[in-house]
Design a protein around this motif. Structure first.
Motif: not given
Ligand code: MG
Ligand code: ADP
Ligand code: ASP
Length: 403
Positions: A6, A150, A153, A208
């Motif tokens: 990722k 976010g 992920d 984060k």
């Molecule tokens: Mg992120």
């Protein structure tokens, strides 16, 4: 071997970086591995789209927000597939609808329920690199959803779990997980490894570097997770069940500015009040975090709690709507607060951690508004503008001398 890799927004921010990522993935592919790549939107695209929405509407409709935000990831996956094809490697980009990434219906904050594997498996069997748009899903009406800021992920870890991948690598703009955000504390140290539980607390409390739900899934499905830099070959941080290291007293300091405080003043001091308050907020999908209830005095009491800042308006609205049932005198709220936490599995057996943290804050002249603790963390609520000062002071206090 099947690898899920990722890459975050900064890792695909421009054409040069897209090619850098393409080449890194191709190395694994040429070694014979099956490669699934999950991408975020380029650079600050998502921030830009949110700003655009806010300039059109004061409180953008959440379904339409998802429709808008999912475009960001679609741009990066298409460009990545083109770059790989340009390098003579067969690659295909897929979005959540094409794969079948099924989520709950909570727009802008959905959870992955199930992932269809057939399409990805088919493309891998044809020896293609599969490039997946992160952060997005579809609900039961085939409407697009997103997993919260976010969230790419989480797409990566969920895919790794669903496909039984041998490895899930999260590439970002720092070399791993540090004892504090290296942008706030330049001399923070990189952790070689961290347990799922500690990482989950760090992520939930504002670090984060990983989306908290991704850590939850990694733990649940024992996904071997590594956080490392997309710009160099340094080793990074392993996130795993049990770390070899001795339980660290404190493994990190985290801060979260996406916080707001609400106080309900003058509630009746009778059974069932807290239930009614938090039940109506739960029905609106408002996440509650720290909760403080005063002791009852002369038949009335106050409840103060924190919510994610981007949910404040929704929370205040639902409290007003239920004013008659909840029977409070007044409600007050504050946006400019922040949570700062220390996390470490060793603190469960060491009573000095909270005191040391409070001493560091006292020495820095910072006032604590609320406190909450668990076995492996202590969290305080402070003024937002004091966040960086607090993080540095606490980090320094724990680094200088051990308890
Ligand atoms: Mg992120
Ligand atoms: P990406 O776009 O790759 O997903 P993010 O911006 O979401 O990257 O996450 C990486 C950032 O997380 C880093 O640039 C860093 O500023 C921040 N961060 C916060 N806490 C930590 C921590 N404890 N360790 C490493 N990075 C952290
Ligand atoms: N692009 C989304 C965001 O900025 C998802 C992600 O980066 O993981 O929040």
């Amino acid at each position: 071997m099947l690898i899920v890799k990722k890459f975050g927004g900064s890792s695909v921010a421009n054409v040069e970086r897209i090619y850098n990522v393409a080449k890194r993935c191709i190395e694994d592919y040429k070694r014979g591995d099956n490669v699934v790549v999950v991408l975020s939107a380029m650079g600050k695209t998502t921030d830009g789209l949110i700003e655009l929405a806010n300039s059109v509407s004061k409180r953008p409709n959440r379904r339409e927000m998802d429709m808008l935000l999912t475009t960001g990831e679609q741009v990066s996956v298409a460009l990545m597939a083109m770059a790989m094809q340009e390098l003579n490697v067969p690659a295909i980009s897929l979005n959540a609808f094409q794969i079948g990434i099924h989520t709950t219906q909570v727009h802008t904050n959905s959870r992955i329920k199930e992932i269809d594997k057939a399409r990805i498996r088919h493309e891998l069997e044809n020896r293609k690199i599969v490039i997946v748009a992160g952060f997005q899903g579809i609900d039961k009406y085939d409407d697009l959803t997103t997993l919260g800021r976010g969230g790419s992920d989480t797409t990566a870890v969920a895919l790794a779990a669903a496909l039984h991948a041998d490895k899930c690598e999260i590439f970002t703009d720092v070399e791993g997980v540090y004892t504090a955000d290296p942008r706030i504390v330049p001399d923070a140290s990189k952790l070689k490894e961290i347990s799922y539980d500690e990482m989950l607390e760090m992520a939930t409390l504002g670090a984060k570097v990983l989306h908290n739900r991704s850590v939850e899934l990694a733990k649940k499905y024992s996904v071997p997770l590594v956080v490392r830099s997309s710009l160099n070959m340094e080793e990074g941080t392993e996130v795993k069940e049990e770390t070899r290291m001795e339980k660290m007293l404190v493994s990190g300091v985290a801060a979260d500015k996406n916080t707001a405080r609400i106080s309900l003043i003058g509630l009746k001091d009778v059974p069932g009040v807290a239930f009614k308050v938090f039940n109506c907020l739960a029905k609106k999908n408002v996440n509650i975090d720290m909760i403080l209830q005063s002791i009852g005095r002369e038949g009335s009491k106050d409840i103060t709690f924190t919510v994610p800042r981007d949910m404040l308006e929704d929370a205040l609205e639902v409290l007003e709507e239920n004013r008659d049932t909840l029977c409070f005198d007044r409600v007050s709220s504050k946006k400019s607060v922040a949570k700062v936490s220390v996390i470490g599995s060793g603190m469960a057996t060491n009573p000095g951690v909270a005191a040391k943290m409070f001493e560091a804050l006292f020495n820095a002249g910072i006032n604590i508004k609320m406190i909450s603790t668990s076995e492996i963390r202590v969290t305080v609520l402070i003024e937002e503008e004091e966040t960086e000062l607090a993080v540095r002071a606490i980090h320094e206090a724990f680094r200088l001398k051990d308890l």
